[in-house]
Design an enzyme around this catalytic site. Structure first.
Site, PDB file in Angstrom:
ATOM      1  N   PRO A 323       0.780  -1.233   0.000  1.00 58.30           N
ATOM      2  CA  PRO A 323       0.000   0.000   0.000  1.00 58.30           C
ATOM      3  C   PRO A 323       0.817   1.292   0.000  1.00 58.30           C
ATOM      4  CG  PRO A 323       0.186  -0.815   2.233  1.00 58.30           C
ATOM      5  CD  PRO A 323       0.962  -1.761   1.365  1.00 58.30           C
ATOM      6  N   THR A 324       2.154   1.194   0.082  1.00 55.03           N
ATOM      7  CA  THR A 324       2.935   2.415   0.287  1.00 55.03           C
ATOM      8  C   THR A 324       3.264   3.106  -1.035  1.00 55.03           C
ATOM      9  OG1 THR A 324       5.096   1.349   0.117  1.00 55.03           O
ATOM     10  CG2 THR A 324       4.039   1.333   2.287  1.00 55.03           C
ATOM     11  N   CYS A 325       3.760   4.334  -0.933  1.00 61.21           N
ATOM     12  CA  CYS A 325       4.053   5.148  -2.109  1.00 61.21           C
ATOM     13  C   CYS A 325       5.487   4.951  -2.586  1.00 61.21           C
ATOM     14  CB  CYS A 325       3.798   6.610  -1.807  1.00 61.21           C
ATOM     15  SG  CYS A 325       2.092   6.913  -1.377  1.00 61.21           S
ATOM     16  N   ASP A 326       5.983   3.732  -2.521  1.00 67.07           N
ATOM     17  CA  ASP A 326       7.305   3.444  -3.051  1.00 67.07           C
ATOM     18  C   ASP A 326       7.124   2.365  -4.103  1.00 67.07           C
ATOM     19  OD1 ASP A 326       9.895   2.343  -3.526  1.00 67.07           O
ATOM     20  OD2 ASP A 326      10.570   3.268  -1.665  1.00 67.07           O
ATOM     21  N   ASN A 367       5.174   6.050   5.348  1.00 70.45           N
ATOM     22  CA  ASN A 367       3.867   6.552   4.882  1.00 70.45           C
ATOM     23  C   ASN A 367       2.818   6.561   6.000  1.00 70.45           C
ATOM     24  OD1 ASN A 367       3.632   5.425   1.393  1.00 70.45           O
ATOM     25  ND2 ASN A 367       4.287   7.354   2.238  1.00 70.45           N
TER      26      ASN A 367
END
Ligand SMILES: *Cc1c(COP(=O)(O)O)cnc(C)c1O
Length: 377
Positions: A323-326, A367
């Site tokens: 789910p993270t922005c990486d 995040n």
């Protein structure tokens, strides 16, 4: 597969968010299986696999010893009831002040793989026992631990000789055949090197006592793996082959094999989408990913079984992501993961075999996602 106790816990407690649930009954069974498989070896549980206090307390009470890598892990093992003489400082990379602290706490067994580390131990832990780690090729392992730790056998001879010169007790040789090792002959190859170090030093009058055969015992993920008993037989016959009827004291350091199959992660599907209307492959985003505890999916090395309530119907390939922005937070893409076509946003999924190397690998708050919660039942 998730035990009935884990399924009941999830059904009645309904914990929010992703979490790991560990069934202690399975840990107990695993400990007994190792005891039966290698009755003459002492078991040093590799604390890093899962240091939950409940697990450490159970194993301490069952008589297990502990392989630790830091002062904090030593303290966790002691808090769980393990006396200092059942704890080894098995990391070959230690600060001298941490060695001194471990020595103060009563730890007398240290891993080394070079003369520089021996010198630190000699200064900070005078008279202690040291064992030298030899390199292995990691061949046959799904999570190899080669290169970084250990030295060639000829150097191990020098390292242990220098330990003797500096007033330490050269106690033995260690190796780790690589984690999730499914090739039973890996121990035979490593024992060939261990025996060479024993023999060479014996000619100089330095008698070693112990072989630390490390971890590497697997957890069943998608493929069947040999049972503990098969490992026991292969290892015992390799010991016989190399040491005849003078088999030294032996220890094993199971981590994954002790707790991997005891744990299940509950996760939730956050989003299912495609990158173009014509794509066959769906992107399935879970509420857990590489930074939430599934770090061993790095290079798609460990492939966990994933169970959903919709299994059994038609399935199609998915890229599985966190789910993270990486953009590195993708678990399976090179080899897409088959999941039910009927899978829907909001569905719960169970990620099996996640009792080892998950909670401690979770980031603190990347995040804003909290570290993986864990329930030990
Ligand atoms: C990580 C580690 C272990 C445990 O390995 P598994 O493959 O999980 O059994 C054992 N010994 C040492 C020194 C380790 O670093």
């Amino acid at each position: 597969m998730a035990t009935q106790r884990i399924l009941d816990f999830l059904a009645t407690r309904r914990p929010a968010g992703p979490c790991l649930v560990v069934d202690l009954d399975v840990v107990r069974d695993n400990y007994h299986a190792f005891e039966r498989a290698l009755p003459d070896s002492r078991i040093y549980y590799a604390v890093k696999a899962n240091p939950a206090p409940e697990i450490l307390r159970l194993l301490a009470a069952m008589g297990s010893s502990f392989d630790t890598a830091s002062v904090a892990e030593i303290e966790m093992a002691m808090d769980a009831g393990a006396p200092a003489d059942r704890i080894s400082f098995g990391n070959t990379i230690k600060k001298e002040r941490d060695i001194a602290r471990a020595y103060e706490l009563g730890i007398r067994l240290y891993a080394v793989d070079c003369v520089e580390e021996v010198e630190k131990v000699a200064r900070a832990a005078p008279g202690a026992r040291v064992f030298c780690r030899v390199l292995t090729d990691g061949e046959g392992a799904e999570w190899p631990l080669s290169r970084k730790f250990g030295c060639v056998p000829d150097m191990a001879v020098d390292v242990l000789r220098s330990a003797a010169v500096l007033g330490l007790e050269p106690y033995g040789v260690s190796f780790h055949v690589g984690s999730q090792q499914t090739d039973l002959s890996a121990w035979d190859r490593a024992l060939t090197d261990a025996k060479r170090v024993f023999s060479t030093l014996a000619e100089e009058g330095i008698v070693l006592n112990m072989v630390n055969m490390g971890g590497g015992f697997p957890t069943r993920y998608l493929r069947e793996v040999p049972v503990a008993e098969a490992y026991g037989r292969a290892i015992f016959s390799a010991l016989r082959k190399h040491f005849g009827n003078r088999i030294p004291e032996t220890i094993i350091e199971p981590g994954r094999g002790m707790v991997g199959n005891a744990g299940t992660i509950k996760s939730e599907v956050v989003l299912i989408s495609k990158k173009s209307d014509t794509d066959d492959v769906r992107w399935v985003y879970l509420d857990i990913g590489k930074f939430g505890g599934l770090a061993e999916t790095m290079d798609e090395a460990i492939r966990y079984p994933i169970v959903t309530a919709r299994d059994g119907g038609a399935a199609g390939p998915c890229v599985l992501a966190g789910p993270t922005c990486d953009s590195a937070d993708v678990m399976y893409e090179k080899t897409p993961y088959p999941l039910p076509l009927s899978l829907t946003i909001g569905d719960e999924v169970l990620i099996e075999g996640t009792g080892a190397y998950t909670t401690t690998y979770a980031s603190v708050a990347f995040n804003g996602f909290e570290p993986l919660r864990s329930y030990v039942i």
